[in-house]
Design an enzyme around this catalytic site. Structure first.
Site, PDB file in Angstrom:
ATOM      1  N   LYS A 123       0.794  -1.230   0.000  1.00  0.00           N
ATOM      2  CA  LYS A 123       0.000   0.000   0.000  1.00  0.00           C
ATOM      3  C   LYS A 123       0.826   1.280   0.000  1.00  0.00           C
ATOM      4  O   LYS A 123       0.362   2.353   0.380  1.00  0.00           O
ATOM      5  CB  LYS A 123      -1.025   0.058   1.152  1.00  0.00           C
ATOM      6  N   HIS A 151       7.373  -7.485  -1.493  1.00  0.00           N
ATOM      7  CA  HIS A 151       7.018  -6.811  -0.236  1.00  0.00           C
ATOM      8  C   HIS A 151       7.798  -7.417   0.936  1.00  0.00           C
ATOM      9  O   HIS A 151       7.517  -7.098   2.093  1.00  0.00           O
ATOM     10  CB  HIS A 151       5.531  -7.018   0.068  1.00  0.00           C
ATOM     11  N   SER A 193      -4.867   3.237   3.563  1.00  0.00           N
ATOM     12  CA  SER A 193      -4.982   2.547   2.282  1.00  0.00           C
ATOM     13  C   SER A 193      -5.169   1.047   2.508  1.00  0.00           C
ATOM     14  O   SER A 193      -6.018   0.397   1.882  1.00  0.00           O
ATOM     15  CB  SER A 193      -3.726   2.821   1.451  1.00  0.00           C
TER      16      SER A 193
HETATM   17  N1  LIG Z   1      -0.812   6.296 -10.529  1.00  0.00           N
HETATM   18  C1  LIG Z   1      -0.985   6.502  -9.229  1.00  0.00           C
HETATM   19  N2  LIG Z   1      -0.831   7.740  -8.704  1.00  0.00           N
HETATM   20  C2  LIG Z   1      -1.008   7.956  -7.384  1.00  0.00           C
HETATM   21  N3  LIG Z   1      -1.348   7.006  -6.494  1.00  0.00           N
HETATM   22  C3  LIG Z   1      -1.511   5.754  -6.970  1.00  0.00           C
HETATM   23  C4  LIG Z   1      -1.342   5.446  -8.345  1.00  0.00           C
HETATM   24  N4  LIG Z   1      -1.585   4.119  -8.502  1.00  0.00           N
HETATM   25  C5  LIG Z   1      -1.889   3.634  -7.301  1.00  0.00           C
HETATM   26  N5  LIG Z   1      -1.865   4.608  -6.376  1.00  0.00           N
HETATM   27  C6  LIG Z   1      -2.188   4.506  -4.955  1.00  0.00           C
HETATM   28  O1  LIG Z   1      -1.277   3.622  -4.315  1.00  0.00           O
HETATM   29  C7  LIG Z   1      -1.960   2.945  -3.251  1.00  0.00           C
HETATM   30  C8  LIG Z   1      -1.848   1.457  -3.455  1.00  0.00           C
HETATM   31  O2  LIG Z   1      -0.529   1.081  -3.204  1.00  0.00           O
HETATM   32  P1  LIG Z   1      -0.019  -0.353  -3.654  1.00  0.00           P
HETATM   33  O3  LIG Z   1       0.187  -0.309  -5.131  1.00  0.00           O
HETATM   34  O4  LIG Z   1       1.283  -0.487  -2.894  1.00  0.00           O
HETATM   35  O5  LIG Z   1      -1.032  -1.334  -3.268  1.00  0.00           O
HETATM   36  C9  LIG Z   1      -3.412   3.401  -3.291  1.00  0.00           C
HETATM   37  O6  LIG Z   1      -3.489   4.494  -2.381  1.00  0.00           O
HETATM   38  P2  LIG Z   1      -4.849   4.938  -1.668  1.00  0.00           P
HETATM   39  O7  LIG Z   1      -5.499   3.719  -1.134  1.00  0.00           O
HETATM   40  O8  LIG Z   1      -4.398   5.897  -0.601  1.00  0.00           O
HETATM   41  O9  LIG Z   1      -5.645   5.604  -2.739  1.00  0.00           O
HETATM   42  C10 LIG Z   1      -3.537   3.846  -4.740  1.00  0.00           C
HETATM   43  O10 LIG Z   1      -4.593   4.741  -4.970  1.00  0.00           O
HETATM   44  C1  LIG Z   2      -2.793 -10.733  -5.509  1.00  0.00           C
HETATM   45  C2  LIG Z   2      -1.916 -10.628  -4.335  1.00  0.00           C
HETATM   46  C3  LIG Z   2      -1.684  -9.265  -3.782  1.00  0.00           C
HETATM   47  C4  LIG Z   2      -0.825  -9.088  -2.713  1.00  0.00           C
HETATM   48  C5  LIG Z   2      -0.570  -7.825  -2.193  1.00  0.00           C
HETATM   49  C6  LIG Z   2      -1.163  -6.762  -2.755  1.00  0.00           C
HETATM   50  O1  LIG Z   2      -0.902  -5.519  -2.255  1.00  0.00           O
HETATM   51  S1  LIG Z   2      -0.158  -4.444  -3.116  1.00  0.00           S
HETATM   52  O2  LIG Z   2      -1.120  -3.899  -4.074  1.00  0.00           O
HETATM   53  O3  LIG Z   2       0.966  -5.061  -3.809  1.00  0.00           O
HETATM   54  O4  LIG Z   2       0.309  -3.443  -2.170  1.00  0.00           O
HETATM   55  C7  LIG Z   2      -2.019  -6.937  -3.812  1.00  0.00           C
HETATM   56  C8  LIG Z   2      -2.272  -8.183  -4.329  1.00  0.00           C
END
Ligand SMILES: Nc1ncnc2c1ncn2[C@@H]1O[C@H](COP(=O)(O)O)[C@@H](OP(=O)(O)O)[C@H]1O
Ligand SMILES: CCc1ccc(OS(=O)(=O)O)cc1
Length: 262
Positions: A29, A84, A114
């Site tokens: 996240k 991760h 998030s």
């Molecule tokens: N292109 C982008 N620009 C800004 N934030 C982005 C993005 N793509 C994903 N995110 C944000 O990154 C977070 C997800 O992180 P991850 O990819 O590690 O799972 C989410 O935050 P929020 O839940 O605060 O909106 C998502 O909205």
């Molecule tokens: C599909 C498995 C998985 C694991 C962890 C995730 O979180 S994150 O979006 O990479 O931060 C999402 C999907």
């Protein structure tokens, strides 16, 4: 989500990281998918064909998942690898390699919020029933991939290595262009101005939200609820209004944990 210990042991002991690999490391996240999309677009010189035709988890597989691990073992040439994992579980071969790693860190308050909204719509983890409950889990490290504090502290110990770049979600938000330039410089990639513009355009929040290869919509039903979304808000801490009830508590407790953590 399950990560059997035999599998994690194999990943840690047997997976060979090559000098030419590029690793994208995050606590969940923290903007993982945004970083992956950006790096994929840098590799394709801004051409969106690749990011629009192959799912993000195949373009830059997670080494700790069985699916990702198998894909990576079979891939020839330099690989983009995401993870991760905390430092103590990461493939040992990395620490003897020259592979480049980008560690993307995000304000833990935003990671918490998030994560709370994300894990509520995921079908493969225990779901928090309330923000208060998730807050307790998060501070105790009783969540997928463990304590944010341990994760950050572990990886930050690599900060002086020349093959290690630390970026923050916040700097990516505030000045995306400069951050992409920094990534290009670190990876030794040169982009023409129009290529850089295309990287920025195609990795924007809106573009990713509309890209079914990057927005996790392909996983709906099997792994996520139908109404779930990965690209939720993409904003910074100022938007804590949505959790007003417990935002002060969160801030106080995380600040406290943070100072305990040193
Ligand atoms: N292109 C982008 N620009 C800004 N934030 C982005 C993005 N793509 C994903 N995110 C944000 O990154 C977070 C997800 O992180 P991850 O990819 O590690 O799972 C989410 O935050 P929020 O839940 O605060 O909106 C998502 O909205
Ligand atoms: C599909 C498995 C998985 C694991 C962890 C995730 O979180 S994150 O979006 O990479 O931060 C999402 C999907």
């Amino acid at each position: 989500m399950e990560f059997p210990s035999e599998h994690l042991r194999e990943v840690q002991e047997d997976f060979i990281i090559k000098d030419e690999d590029v690793l994208l490391l995050t606590y969940p996240k923290s903007g993982t998918n945004w970083l992956i999309e950006t790096v994929c677009l840098i590799y394709s010189k801004g051409d969106p064909k690749w990011v629009q035709s192959e799912p993000i988890w195949d373009r830059c597989p997670w080494v700790e998942t069985k699916h990702g691990y198998e894909l990576l073992k079979e891939k020839e040439g330099p690989r983009l690898i995401s993870s991760h994992l905390p430092i103590q579980l990461f493939p040992k071969s990395f620490f003897k390699s020259k592979a480049k790693m980008i560690y993307l860190i995000r304000n833990p308050r935003d990671v918490l919020v998030s994560g709370y909204f994300f894990w509520r719509i995921a079908k493969f983890v225990k779901r928090p029933q309330s923000l208060e409950q998730y807050f307790e889990w998060f501070v105790e490290g009783n969540v997928v991939f463990g304590s944010w504090f341990d994760h950050a502290r572990g990886w930050m110990s690599m900060r002086d290595k020349e093959n290690f770049l630390i970026l923050s979600y916040e700097e990516m938000k505030w000045d995306t262009r400069s951050t992409v330039e920094k990534i290009c410089q670190f990876l030794g990639k040169k982009l023409e101005p129009e290529e850089l513009n295309s990287v920025l355009k195609n990795s924007s929040f809106q573009a990713m939200k509309e890209n079914s290869m990057s927005n996790y919509s392909l996983l709906k039903g099997q792994y996520f609820e139908e109404n779930g979304q990965l690209l939720r808000k993409g904003t910074l801490i100022n938007d804590l209004g949505e959790i007003n009830d417990c935002s002060m508590l969160t801030i106080q407790r995380i600040s406290q944990s943070n100072s305990d953590y040193g």
